[in-house]
Structure formats: structure tokens, C-alpha cells
Design a protein around this motif. Sequence first.
Motif, PDB file in Angstrom:
ATOM      1  N   THR A   1       0.803  -1.448  -0.152  1.00 20.00           N
ATOM      2  CA  THR A   1      -0.144   0.060  -0.089  1.00 20.00           C
ATOM      3  C   THR A   1       0.816   1.228  -0.021  1.00 20.00           C
ATOM      4  O   THR A   1       0.520   2.254   0.160  1.00 20.00           O
ATOM      5  N   ASP A   2       2.387   1.212  -0.039  1.00 26.36           N
ATOM      6  CA  ASP A   2       3.097   2.356   0.154  1.00 26.36           C
ATOM      7  C   ASP A   2       4.354   2.006  -0.632  1.00 26.36           C
ATOM      8  O   ASP A   2       5.363   1.397   0.139  1.00 26.36           O
ATOM      9  N   ALA A   3       4.491   2.130  -1.847  1.00 25.29           N
ATOM     10  CA  ALA A   3       5.511   1.571  -2.518  1.00 25.29           C
ATOM     11  C   ALA A   3       6.953   2.374  -2.330  1.00 25.29           C
ATOM     12  O   ALA A   3       8.150   1.966  -2.558  1.00 25.29           O
ATOM     13  N   SER A   4       7.041   3.503  -1.561  1.00 24.72           N
ATOM     14  CA  SER A   4       8.015   4.128  -0.943  1.00 24.72           C
ATOM     15  C   SER A   4       8.835   3.291   0.261  1.00 24.72           C
ATOM     16  O   SER A   4       9.922   3.713   0.725  1.00 24.72           O
ATOM     17  N   HIS A   5       8.179   2.485   0.748  1.00 29.53           N
ATOM     18  CA  HIS A   5       8.620   1.508   1.815  1.00 29.53           C
ATOM     19  C   HIS A   5       9.117   0.066   1.346  1.00 29.53           C
ATOM     20  O   HIS A   5       8.112  -0.455   0.586  1.00 29.53           O
ATOM     21  N   ARG A   6      10.087  -0.466   1.918  1.00 24.08           N
ATOM     22  CA  ARG A   6      10.179  -1.910   1.445  1.00 24.08           C
ATOM     23  C   ARG A   6      10.117  -2.732   2.521  1.00 24.08           C
ATOM     24  O   ARG A   6      10.383  -2.208   3.973  1.00 24.08           O
ATOM     25  N   ILE A   7       9.484  -3.773   2.532  1.00 21.32           N
ATOM     26  CA  ILE A   7       9.195  -4.764   3.796  1.00 21.32           C
ATOM     27  C   ILE A   7      10.532  -5.331   4.274  1.00 21.32           C
ATOM     28  O   ILE A   7      11.406  -5.664   3.855  1.00 21.32           O
ATOM     29  N   TYR A   8      10.193  -5.221   5.703  1.00 18.90           N
ATOM     30  CA  TYR A   8      11.534  -5.540   6.553  1.00 18.90           C
ATOM     31  C   TYR A   8      11.631  -7.038   6.086  1.00 18.90           C
ATOM     32  O   TYR A   8      10.875  -8.121   6.081  1.00 18.90           O
ATOM     33  N   VAL A   9      13.205  -7.250   5.974  1.00 15.02           N
ATOM     34  CA  VAL A   9      13.575  -8.726   5.532  1.00 15.02           C
ATOM     35  C   VAL A   9      13.185  -9.721   6.292  1.00 15.02           C
ATOM     36  O   VAL A   9      12.944 -10.978   5.573  1.00 15.02           O
ATOM     37  N   TRP A  10      13.127  -9.743   7.523  1.00 17.12           N
ATOM     38  CA  TRP A  10      12.472 -10.771   8.492  1.00 17.12           C
ATOM     39  C   TRP A  10      10.951 -11.315   8.057  1.00 17.12           C
ATOM     40  O   TRP A  10      10.695 -12.581   8.010  1.00 17.12           O
ATOM     41  N   ILE A  11      10.080 -10.129   7.898  1.00 16.15           N
ATOM     42  CA  ILE A  11       9.058 -10.562   7.771  1.00 16.15           C
ATOM     43  C   ILE A  11       8.793 -11.152   6.471  1.00 16.15           C
ATOM     44  O   ILE A  11       8.137 -12.288   6.083  1.00 16.15           O
ATOM     45  N   ASP A  12       9.517 -10.842   5.428  1.00 12.34           N
ATOM     46  CA  ASP A  12       9.427 -11.252   4.037  1.00 12.34           C
ATOM     47  C   ASP A  12      10.303 -12.679   4.244  1.00 12.34           C
ATOM     48  O   ASP A  12       9.447 -13.859   3.717  1.00 12.34           O
TER      49      ASP A  12
END
Length: 480
Positions: free
Chosen positions: A216-227
Amino acid sequence: MMAKFYITTAIDYVNAAPHLGHAYEKILADAIARWHRLLEEDVFFLTGTDENAQKNVKAAKEAGIPVKKFIDKNTKTFIELCKKLNLSNDDFIRTTETRHAVVVQQIFKTIQDKGDIYKADYEGLYCTGCEAFLTEKDLVDEKCPEHCKKPEILKEESYFFKLGKYREKIIEHIKKNPGFIEPTSRRNEILERLKEPLKDLSVSRCTIEWGIPCPTDASHRIYVWIDALVNYISGIDYPSEKFKKYWPADVHIIGKGINWFHSVIWPALLLSAGIKLPKKVFVHGYLTVNGQKISKSLGNVIDPIFLIEKYGTDALRYFLMRDIPSATDGDFSEIALKERFNNELANKLGNLVSRVSALAEKYGIKKTENKLLDKLKLKKIEELMEKIEIDKALDEIFAFIDVCNQYVQDKKPWETQDSRVLYELADSIKAVAILLWPFIPEACEKIAEQFGFELKFSEIKKPIKESKIKKGEILFQKIK
Ligand code: ME8
């Protein structure tokens, strides 16, 4: 209905080539997977690579190679390692694959829709070694104790996950399910840490370019551990039929440094997303050299490929499983590997198979009751495998090999030409080879071929066929 068994390893960072610690975890998981294959369960074994981490980006920059190219190149070495280790993995998941990214975004969105994600400013310490946020309390001499490095100070806008909301539920789950985190020492560690309130978790970064964008906000990248944690469900095509068949995972095999992520953060995410929790997190110890953890960051790596080329895959698999108790740390020594190879694989197992097969080829086998088999502690071995006390299970199997070798000495079939004694020995070798298949698959497949039996647990109790037995090549050539 056939039971299913879903087992995973951690997915490895690809900032450097794999080391022996990675190989150890994969072999451990493969031995367990193969054990369940012996039991004729519907096994799914997943391994893979954690490619969206900042430490991969950092390593690529240091190497002066474009990130994607660097990661592809290194991932190849991990895939190659899986083959060289003779792993029976059913899939290999890479977190840069689209099939993974879509599931990560889907889960992020579900959690956000649930109201468990909010935006705020973040200020804190980040260790790229751990790919984790640390508190002052975690530090020793201002450094991360695991990686012996000072963390970076981060100050940026971030999305947060309401981790604290799930604390009570997780404590309850751990207490209600004694087998959820094993061994017990690791479970106690987590329960101890859970006594303190949980801070919400920063789950996005707006200052990095590598990683999966927030949906919902492409300016943010998902934290790698969640990924990374989501690989366990994206790897079985969440939310497809395949996912429904294999989830919840029967066991996640991981190292002790990442217990918190698997035993607290992963369950919290799953609770938030309304997905069942895995049945078990099994936490193994670290391989050390001279007492120090083998690690890329510490620069004391041992190349598993080098050991495989020198001693063979079965030798390495056997040594790591026999010498290192899965619940504790274990020091690696090449001298000890050589000794175990010569004494146990070449002398004990190899000699038994070669003597018996040569005599059986010559004099044949004649069906009789195999009393020798009563000395095999099958029930105990099954229990030990269930508890993932693999070194002890191997002790029991080798104790039975000793019994068989003693029987050869006592009965002297080369003099007596007694085809009934040879039958008992051949039938016992069948049991041994079936039980050892999860650890040294290549050798056991050769034995099965020579003696004409199938590698299934249910075959242990069935009498061996009176077929023609072939004297085979030497299974383990002694190392000088
Ligand atoms: O932690 N001995 O990746 P990783 C035994 N990407 N095991 C060891 C070890 C050693 N010396 N060194 C590492 C990560 N390991 C994350 C995991 S999972 C969703 C994401 C183990 O490459 C380590 O504990 O640092 C972990 O289980 C695995 O190898 C990968 O480590």
C-alpha cells in the motif's frame, strides 16, 4: 490416509558462499525428511535462500557487482551445495521470486487490514549481521555480541507491527504445547524473554531500494525478516490446495541465533493473519572451530564442498550427524571425521557388508529365523529419531552393527559355509541399510541393490528374499 510431513530449513543469506554451518542444518533436515520418507509419509522438504537482505546488498557493493547479478551467482552455489549434499528437498525457494513476493505482500496487506500495522517514526539501532533492530541492552561493549560489530543508528519513518498485542497468546501457546519449541532449554530461553513486555516491531524501511515493496506504499520496503519468514508458506503456494495439504509445518529446523524470530515473531504474524502455527520449531546448536561459531562475518568458514570432494558426501553427512548432538554446539575437526570414517564406516559397516556379501554370493542364503534382529533396539531408535536425538539413534544402529560383526567372528561362516548364518547376517544388513539410509543414502542404495531389498521402514521386519546376493565394490575406501 497417508500422513503428511512438512519440514523446512532456514533460508540462507547469500552474501557469501555457503559454509559448513549451512551444510550441517541442511543435512540435519534432510536426515529427518528421509526418515519420514522411509516411513512412507507424504514428505515435503523445503529449503532456499534469503535474498532481500541488506547484508547481501552490502556484500555486492563491496564486490563491485550489481546486486541482482551478485545474488544470482551466490544463490547458484547454495543450489549446487544442495545437490552435492544429496539433499532430497522437494523445492528450493528464492525470496526474489515473484511467487514469493506476491504472498509476502498479501500477508502484509492482511495484517494491515486487521489493524495490526501503523506508521510512526523510528529511531534505533540496526545490526546488518542479524538484520535486526537491537536495544542498548542487547549490546556488549556497544557491539552486537553475535557479530562483534557496532550497529548502525537508524532514524526514519517506518511501519510498525503490533507485536506486543500477541505476547500473551504466544506465551499461552508455548505453555500449552510443550513440543512447540525444542529442545527445552531453547523453550525456556524464549519464555524467559517473554516475561518482559514486547515492543512493536518496525516492519518497513523507506531508505533502502532492495526488497519487496509494501503493497500500500511503494516508498517503503518490507523488513527482510517479515519477508523471509513467509517463505515457509509461499514455498507451498499459499493459499492453494498444496498449502492446505502441507500446512502447518511439522517442523522448522533452525539455528539458535534465530530462535526469537521463529518462536515469537513468526507465530505473532501468523496469529495476526489468521493462519495456524507450525507444530514445532527445532533449534540446533552451532558448529564451531576452536570453540568459535563458524560464520561468514567472523571469517573462519570451512567450505563443505572441499570436504565433500576430499571425503565424499556420505562421509560428511555421517560425521556431522554422528559427532554433533543436534541440541548443542559441536566443534568440527577434520581429524575426528577421518577417524570416524575409518573406524565406523570403513571398518565396521564396510567390512560387514563386504564379508557377508562375498560369502553369500559364494554359499547362498537359506531362510531361517533371524534371532540376531532381536538385538536391534528398533523402538528406541524410532523414539530417538522422533526426538531428533540423531547422534544417539546412530549409536544404537552402530551398536547393532557391532553385534553383527561379533556374530561373524563367532560363527565363522567362511569355514562352516553355513547359509543360514549368512541369511541372518544378510537380513540384519537389510535392517541396518534401511535405518542408515537417511544419513548415508548413497552407500545404502548400493547395499540395497547388492542384497535385493527395498529401502522402506516396513521392510525391516519382513524376511529378506532368498535372492542372489552380489559381492559389491568397496563401499568406503579407508583414508590414510
Ligand atoms: O539467519 N552452525 O541466514 P544465515 C550451525 N537468512 N548452523 C549455522 C551456523 C553454524 N556455524 N551458522 C549459521 C539467516 N547457521 C536468515 C534466516 S529464515 C526465515 C531466515 C544456521 O545464512 C543459522 O542459524 O545467517 C540459520 O538457521 C541458517 O544457518 C542460515 O543462516
